[in-house]
Scaffold this motif. Sequence first.
Motif, PDB file in Angstrom:
ATOM      1  N   PRO A  90       0.620  -1.235   0.242  1.00 27.04           N
ATOM      2  CA  PRO A  90       0.078  -0.030   0.002  1.00 27.04           C
ATOM      3  C   PRO A  90       0.682   1.323   0.062  1.00 27.04           C
ATOM      4  CG  PRO A  90      -0.025  -0.854   2.084  1.00 27.04           C
ATOM      5  CD  PRO A  90       0.780  -1.962   1.232  1.00 27.04           C
ATOM      6  N   LYS A  91       0.323   2.353  -0.135  1.00 21.45           N
ATOM      7  CA  LYS A  91       0.884   3.658  -0.260  1.00 21.45           C
ATOM      8  C   LYS A  91       1.747   4.082   0.820  1.00 21.45           C
ATOM      9  CE  LYS A  91      -2.382   7.228   1.965  1.00 21.45           C
ATOM     10  NZ  LYS A  91      -2.878   8.348   1.953  1.00 21.45           N
ATOM     11  N   GLN A  92       1.725   3.822   1.925  1.00 21.35           N
ATOM     12  CA  GLN A  92       2.940   4.056   2.721  1.00 21.35           C
ATOM     13  C   GLN A  92       4.396   3.458   2.400  1.00 21.35           C
ATOM     14  OE1 GLN A  92       0.114   2.353   3.597  1.00 21.35           O
ATOM     15  NE2 GLN A  92       0.380   0.822   5.123  1.00 21.35           N
ATOM     16  N   PHE A  93       4.393   2.464   1.829  1.00 21.32           N
ATOM     17  CA  PHE A  93       5.478   1.875   1.231  1.00 21.32           C
ATOM     18  C   PHE A  93       5.807   2.353  -0.245  1.00 21.32           C
ATOM     19  CE2 PHE A  93       3.353  -1.054   3.979  1.00 21.32           C
ATOM     20  CZ  PHE A  93       4.367  -0.976   4.971  1.00 21.32           C
ATOM     21  N   LEU A  94       5.167   3.421  -0.791  1.00 21.83           N
ATOM     22  CA  LEU A  94       5.547   3.726  -2.185  1.00 21.83           C
ATOM     23  C   LEU A  94       6.066   5.035  -1.967  1.00 21.83           C
ATOM     24  CD1 LEU A  94       2.066   2.838  -3.753  1.00 21.83           C
ATOM     25  CD2 LEU A  94       4.106   1.445  -3.696  1.00 21.83           C
ATOM     26  N   LYS A  95       7.060   5.207  -3.310  1.00 23.53           N
ATOM     27  CA  LYS A  95       7.807   6.575  -3.492  1.00 23.53           C
ATOM     28  C   LYS A  95       6.782   7.254  -4.348  1.00 23.53           C
ATOM     29  CE  LYS A  95      11.968   4.037  -3.383  1.00 23.53           C
ATOM     30  NZ  LYS A  95      13.039   3.347  -4.333  1.00 23.53           N
ATOM     31  N   LEU A  96       5.734   8.012  -3.444  1.00 30.82           N
ATOM     32  CA  LEU A  96       4.777   8.836  -4.168  1.00 30.82           C
ATOM     33  C   LEU A  96       5.395  10.210  -4.638  1.00 30.82           C
ATOM     34  CD1 LEU A  96       1.676   7.642  -2.569  1.00 30.82           C
ATOM     35  CD2 LEU A  96       2.275   6.900  -4.848  1.00 30.82           C
ATOM     36  N   THR A  97       5.970  10.939  -3.601  1.00 40.95           N
ATOM     37  CA  THR A  97       6.230  12.361  -3.748  1.00 40.95           C
ATOM     38  C   THR A  97       7.832  12.551  -3.718  1.00 40.95           C
ATOM     39  OG1 THR A  97       6.493  12.537  -1.218  1.00 40.95           O
ATOM     40  CG2 THR A  97       4.269  12.923  -2.235  1.00 40.95           C
ATOM     41  N   ASP A  98       8.535  11.377  -3.713  1.00 43.39           N
ATOM     42  CA  ASP A  98      10.127  11.455  -3.488  1.00 43.39           C
ATOM     43  C   ASP A  98      10.676  10.383  -4.288  1.00 43.39           C
ATOM     44  OD1 ASP A  98      12.881  10.683  -2.297  1.00 43.39           O
ATOM     45  OD2 ASP A  98      12.349  12.673  -1.595  1.00 43.39           O
TER      46      ASP A  98
ATOM     47  N   HIS B 255      13.368   8.614  -4.125  1.00 44.98           N
ATOM     48  CA  HIS B 255      14.573   7.948  -3.217  1.00 44.98           C
ATOM     49  C   HIS B 255      13.646   7.451  -2.284  1.00 44.98           C
ATOM     50  CE1 HIS B 255      17.543   9.429  -6.094  1.00 44.98           C
ATOM     51  NE2 HIS B 255      17.300  10.540  -5.594  1.00 44.98           N
ATOM     52  N   LEU B 256      12.821   7.785  -1.446  1.00 44.20           N
ATOM     53  CA  LEU B 256      12.234   7.736  -0.140  1.00 44.20           C
ATOM     54  C   LEU B 256      10.711   7.265  -0.438  1.00 44.20           C
ATOM     55  CD1 LEU B 256      14.012  10.076   2.350  1.00 44.20           C
ATOM     56  CD2 LEU B 256      14.637   7.696   1.527  1.00 44.20           C
ATOM     57  N   SER B 257      10.222   6.222   0.343  1.00 45.12           N
ATOM     58  CA  SER B 257       9.067   5.948   0.406  1.00 45.12           C
ATOM     59  C   SER B 257       8.012   6.842   1.374  1.00 45.12           C
ATOM     60  CB  SER B 257       8.495   4.475   0.989  1.00 45.12           C
ATOM     61  OG  SER B 257       8.875   4.553   2.258  1.00 45.12           O
ATOM     62  N   MET B 258       6.914   6.925   1.674  1.00 45.28           N
ATOM     63  CA  MET B 258       6.139   7.654   2.543  1.00 45.28           C
ATOM     64  C   MET B 258       6.304   7.502   4.124  1.00 45.28           C
ATOM     65  SD  MET B 258       4.631   9.654   0.293  1.00 45.28           S
ATOM     66  CE  MET B 258       3.316  10.511   1.435  1.00 45.28           C
ATOM     67  N   LEU B 259       6.594   6.211   4.207  1.00 46.09           N
ATOM     68  CA  LEU B 259       7.171   5.707   5.421  1.00 46.09           C
ATOM     69  C   LEU B 259       8.260   6.280   5.881  1.00 46.09           C
ATOM     70  CD1 LEU B 259       7.285   4.053   8.067  1.00 46.09           C
ATOM     71  CD2 LEU B 259       7.901   2.086   6.611  1.00 46.09           C
ATOM     72  N   GLN B 260       9.375   6.117   4.807  1.00 49.13           N
ATOM     73  CA  GLN B 260      10.649   6.609   5.055  1.00 49.13           C
ATOM     74  C   GLN B 260      10.941   8.185   5.328  1.00 49.13           C
ATOM     75  OE1 GLN B 260      12.162   4.468   1.646  1.00 49.13           O
ATOM     76  NE2 GLN B 260      13.319   2.999   2.971  1.00 49.13           N
ATOM     77  N   LEU B 261      10.027   8.796   4.308  1.00 54.91           N
ATOM     78  CA  LEU B 261       9.847  10.281   4.637  1.00 54.91           C
ATOM     79  C   LEU B 261       9.440  10.575   6.199  1.00 54.91           C
ATOM     80  CD1 LEU B 261       8.291  11.386   1.263  1.00 54.91           C
ATOM     81  CD2 LEU B 261      10.755  11.807   2.060  1.00 54.91           C
TER      82      LEU B 261
END
Length: 472
Positions: A24-32, A34-40
Amino acid sequence: MIHPVIMAGGTGSRLWPLSRQLNPKQFLKLTDDHLSMLQLTLDRLNGLDCSEPLLICNEEHRFLTAEQMRQSGYLEPDIILEPCGRNTAPAIALAALTLTAKAAADDDPLMLVLAADHLIQDVDAFQAGIKRAVPLAEQGKLVTFGIVPTHAETGYGYIQRGQGLSEGSFEVSRFVEKPDLDTAESYLTSGDYLWNSGMFMFSARRYLQELQTYRPDILAICQAALDDAREDLDFTRVNADIFAECPEDSIDYAVMEKTDNAAVVALDAGWSDIGSWSALWEVSEKDGDGNSFTGDVIAHDTATTLVRADNRLVATVGVENLVIIETKDALLVAHKDRVQDVKKVVERIRNDGRHEHMNHREVYRPWGVYDSIDNGTRYQAKHITVKPGAKLSVQMHHHRAEHWVVVSGTARVTNGDKTYLVTENQSTYIPIGQVHSLENPGVIDLELIEVQSGSYLGEDDIVRFEDRYGRS
């Protein structure tokens, strides 16, 4: 010290076909890039006086969560697994109980509760808001963070500000549900309302006291499920049977709307929950025609359109206000004004017995990833990548045979009572019913092509005898 608690559950169905149930989206690189939403979310904690974060996620996302945390520098992540979703009040209760159990008797850990899938563009403003909340939480307040609205939004709940407490901080007058457009416009005009972000700060013991007052049934079940928990690798597994009996309730309904101790800190930090494709378009960089393109895109006479091309050329001619999302196995074309209805497509896929809501063609496993590149009535071909030092489970299949061709790296293969190495351009064959395993003993990725053949090729035709990752 602040103890971050990050809630990483949810499926993000409105962002299909990129967001799937198992990725799901928390593990995807949507806005960056290099980093997923979780990693951001993890990254924006840098600079705060924080302990290492405590993660709460669904059991089916456990290895993806752990791997992304390790990539962010948390080599021994602390992760609580929810065997089933019960909304935010029980999830936060598990975290509060875990933190208080580890704390000294006279210590009351200060929790910062964050969602793993939110965008915050101004990290300095975010951290300043966190620091304003600390003294309020230390005084026994249950602090929520209200987003300064930028427009009349009907997709968010609102918080009405009450009496001022300190700079940028207020008592909570009331919480209100998602309004219609006229009501949202009146909220915006009044200046007294903030968007409800779903982020919180309070002491762990204070939250548990409030939960005991208003939802003692939730607290009792969470305590019982945690009392019978077991440690497994990086994970805390609460008792599934006990936790399944827990009522579903959000922290808003269970505690925040009932307590007399709620406070809100106003936050103007470029926040978005990226709850739809139109929300992603709004926060993305755009060209002079209002378009946001990712990937191989050719556009002619196109305006205010979001295109994400992950695998092939996407061309547009004479269109506007569209969302076009291309993945290896699905294509979405929607008007920007109708993107909230994407979840209805996901429901249709699920009800039709299809799988595109569940997995991408690429599926992540604790040992690596596989890509189902082709399939037919009695065959399936996969591109498999095994990380250095990783090993698939010792297993067998009742209905399929497998032929492995190594493309890159070296494989250590157990095939019945034989163990041997298979290197580049070599192959091996696993008959139906043969106990086998695959391991990468090298220091580079092992890549191979697997061709399955048989009467049934489902992923549930696996009998595991041994697995280093604790899978049954």
